[in-house]
Motif scaffolding. Structure first.
Motif, mmCIF file in Angstrom:
data_model
loop_
_atom_site.group_PDB
_atom_site.id
_atom_site.type_symbol
_atom_site.label_atom_id
_atom_site.label_comp_id
_atom_site.label_asym_id
_atom_site.label_seq_id
_atom_site.Cartn_x
_atom_site.Cartn_y
_atom_site.Cartn_z
ATOM 1 N N GLU A 1 42.516 42.035 37.200
ATOM 2 C CA GLU A 1 42.673 42.182 35.753
ATOM 3 C C GLU A 1 43.434 41.002 35.157
ATOM 4 O O GLU A 1 43.040 40.453 34.119
ATOM 5 N N TYR A 2 44.507 40.593 35.823
ATOM 6 C CA TYR A 2 45.322 39.496 35.297
ATOM 7 C C TYR A 2 44.524 38.189 35.262
ATOM 8 O O TYR A 2 44.511 37.476 34.247
ATOM 9 N N PHE A 3 43.871 37.867 36.363
ATOM 10 C CA PHE A 3 43.166 36.589 36.427
ATOM 11 C C PHE A 3 41.929 36.571 35.534
ATOM 12 O O PHE A 3 41.529 35.511 35.042
ATOM 13 N N ALA A 4 41.324 37.722 35.314
ATOM 14 C CA ALA A 4 40.188 37.779 34.390
ATOM 15 C C ALA A 4 40.618 37.336 32.997
ATOM 16 O O ALA A 4 39.871 36.639 32.283
ATOM 17 N N LYS A 5 41.836 37.698 32.609
ATOM 18 C CA LYS A 5 42.354 37.279 31.304
ATOM 19 C C LYS A 5 42.587 35.774 31.249
ATOM 20 O O LYS A 5 42.597 35.182 30.164
ATOM 21 N N GLU A 6 42.784 35.165 32.421
ATOM 22 C CA GLU A 6 42.969 33.716 32.501
ATOM 23 C C GLU A 6 41.637 32.989 32.680
ATOM 24 O O GLU A 6 41.604 31.760 32.823
ATOM 25 N N GLY A 7 40.547 33.757 32.707
ATOM 26 C CA GLY A 7 39.230 33.155 32.883
ATOM 27 C C GLY A 7 38.896 32.812 34.316
ATOM 28 O O GLY A 7 38.016 31.983 34.580
ATOM 29 N N VAL A 8 39.585 33.457 35.258
ATOM 30 C CA VAL A 8 39.394 33.172 36.683
ATOM 31 C C VAL A 8 38.834 34.413 37.373
ATOM 32 O O VAL A 8 39.400 35.506 37.267
ATOM 33 N N THR A 9 37.729 34.247 38.084
ATOM 34 C CA THR A 9 37.135 35.346 38.843
ATOM 35 C C THR A 9 37.619 35.280 40.288
ATOM 36 O O THR A 9 37.508 34.235 40.938
ATOM 37 N N LEU A 10 38.154 36.375 40.774
ATOM 38 C CA LEU A 10 38.641 36.425 42.152
ATOM 39 C C LEU A 10 37.519 36.830 43.103
ATOM 40 O O LEU A 10 36.640 37.614 42.748
ATOM 41 N N SER A 11 37.589 36.296 44.322
ATOM 42 C CA SER A 11 36.608 36.643 45.355
ATOM 43 C C SER A 11 37.174 37.608 46.382
ATOM 44 O O SER A 11 36.478 37.989 47.328
ATOM 45 N N GLY A 12 38.434 37.994 46.216
ATOM 46 C CA GLY A 12 39.063 38.908 47.159
ATOM 47 C C GLY A 12 40.554 38.682 47.198
ATOM 48 O O GLY A 12 41.163 38.245 46.212
#
Length: 364
Positions: free
Chosen positions: A342-353
């Motif tokens: 959720e946090y990184f999505a707000k920064e425009g970053v998609t996590l892979s795990g």
């Protein structure tokens, strides 16, 4: 890792490896004048709990960085009364000697006889080599990471007896050092029980884990020489060290890829906390196509009850939007993964795990 646990425990011997219940040879003892099997076994048992410092104190004239094959050192008994006379063998370090002796704490004469069928117990000869087996404890119950993702990693501390989670897609043998031989010696503790893709890690959050160009050259040479051939990947825990290392790291990563190894980089929060040109280095890391995974650490001491999103050295999380590698933050527990997403999505970053730091499941 920057955490207290990694800085302090990375130099601690792994007294009991609970990953397997099999007997394994951990120590080579060279027979001295007057030895008997019962005396050898008793003396080894009496050394239980020995540390590098206690060996140094008992042998004030030794150079721990220049042990000589055939050199005789004294391993103090834990009672303070008596010592085991140990002969240095090829590849020995004080850490490895202490580690091996502690794993052999419960050895008996019968164990030694079984491991050395050609040796006649009543006819020992000076300079005979005896394989001393380690009586391993019962393996811990298996457990799994609780949050599902494409990448579910595990920091496999080489100084811990914890079992690896059975569903991890990758595991990283972490010791906190950059010295090649020390890292290899430490990683041997986990090599037989790692899960998923096996990584070996260089670096950490203290002086023993600091990088400079000489360290990087040594790691690169080890990669090219095939010294990491037992692993499928190499990890770099970049937290502290010299400036102007971007090109040195690039060379190491390129060598790893040429050797068929995957590359993982982890940093303290958003950037290395102990490198003066951290922002310059980070921009190089984020743009490097030879890095498969980048793992910012979302904790400081590894015991937090939630993710810590502090930035380091003024390097914004927003910069991670352009990262060529898969972003897989290191978190204390798998349960913190949804928060990170959720946090990184707000920064425009998609996590892979993610990669879990805690060594046990969340119910323990």
């Amino acid at each position: 890792m920057e955490s207290i646990s990694s800085q302090q425990r990375s130099t601690a011997p792994n007294y009991f490896n609970q990953r397997t219940n099999e007997m394994s040879v951990e120590l080579v003892y060279i027979v001295q004048a007057g030895d008997t099997l019962s005396a050898i076994a008793a003396s080894i048992r009496a050394c239980a709990g020995v540390t590098e410092q206690s060996v140094k104190d008992k042998n004030p004239d030794i150079n721990e960085n220049d042990l000589q094959v055939g050199q005789l050192i004294l391993i103090p008994h834990s009672s303070g009364d008596g010592a085991l006379a140990y002969t240095i063998c090829a590849g020995d370090t004080l850490w490895a000697i202490c580690n091996h002796i502690n794993q052999c704490e419960g050895v008996t004469v019968a164990d030694i006889v079984a491991e050395n069928p050609a040796v006649k117990p009543d006819l020992l000869s000076i300079h005979d080599r005896l394989n001393i087996p380690a009586a391993m404890a019962t393996a811990e119950p298996s457990w799994t990471l609780t949050s599902t993702a494409d990448v579910m990693g595990f920091w496999d501390w080489t100084y811990s007896s914890a079992a690896a989670p059975q569903n991890a897609t990758l595991s990283i043998a972490f010791s906190g050092y950059t010295d090649v031989q020390t890292v290899l010696n430490n990683a041997a503790n986990t090599k037989g029980s790692m899960v998923g893709t096996h990584f070996i890690c260089f670096g950490g959050g203290n002086n023993a884990g600091a990088f400079d160009i000489g360290v990087l050259d040594n790691i690169t040479d080890a990669i090219k020489a095939g010294q990491l051939q037992d692993y499928q990947g190499v990890a770099f825990d970049i937290e502290t060290g010299a400036a102007e290392l971007a090109d040195g790291f690039k060379g190491a990563f390129a060598a790893a890829k040429a050797a068929g190894l995957q590359v993982l980089v982890t940093v303290s929060h958003s950037a290395p906390f102990g490198i003066s040109d951290a922002s310059t280095l980070m921009m190089s890391l984020l743009a490097d196509a030879n890095i498969d995974y980048i793992s910012p650490q979302l904790y400081t001491d590894g015991t937090e009850d939630k993710n810590n999103y502090d930035i380091a050295n003024g390097f914004s999380w927003e910069n991670y939007k352009g990262c060529k590698a898969a972003v897989v933050p290191s978190i204390v527990k798998a349960a913190y993964h949804p928060s990170a997403q959720e946090y990184f999505a707000k920064e425009g970053v998609t996590l892979s795990g993610y990669i879990q730091w805690q060594q046990t499941d969340e119910s323990s």
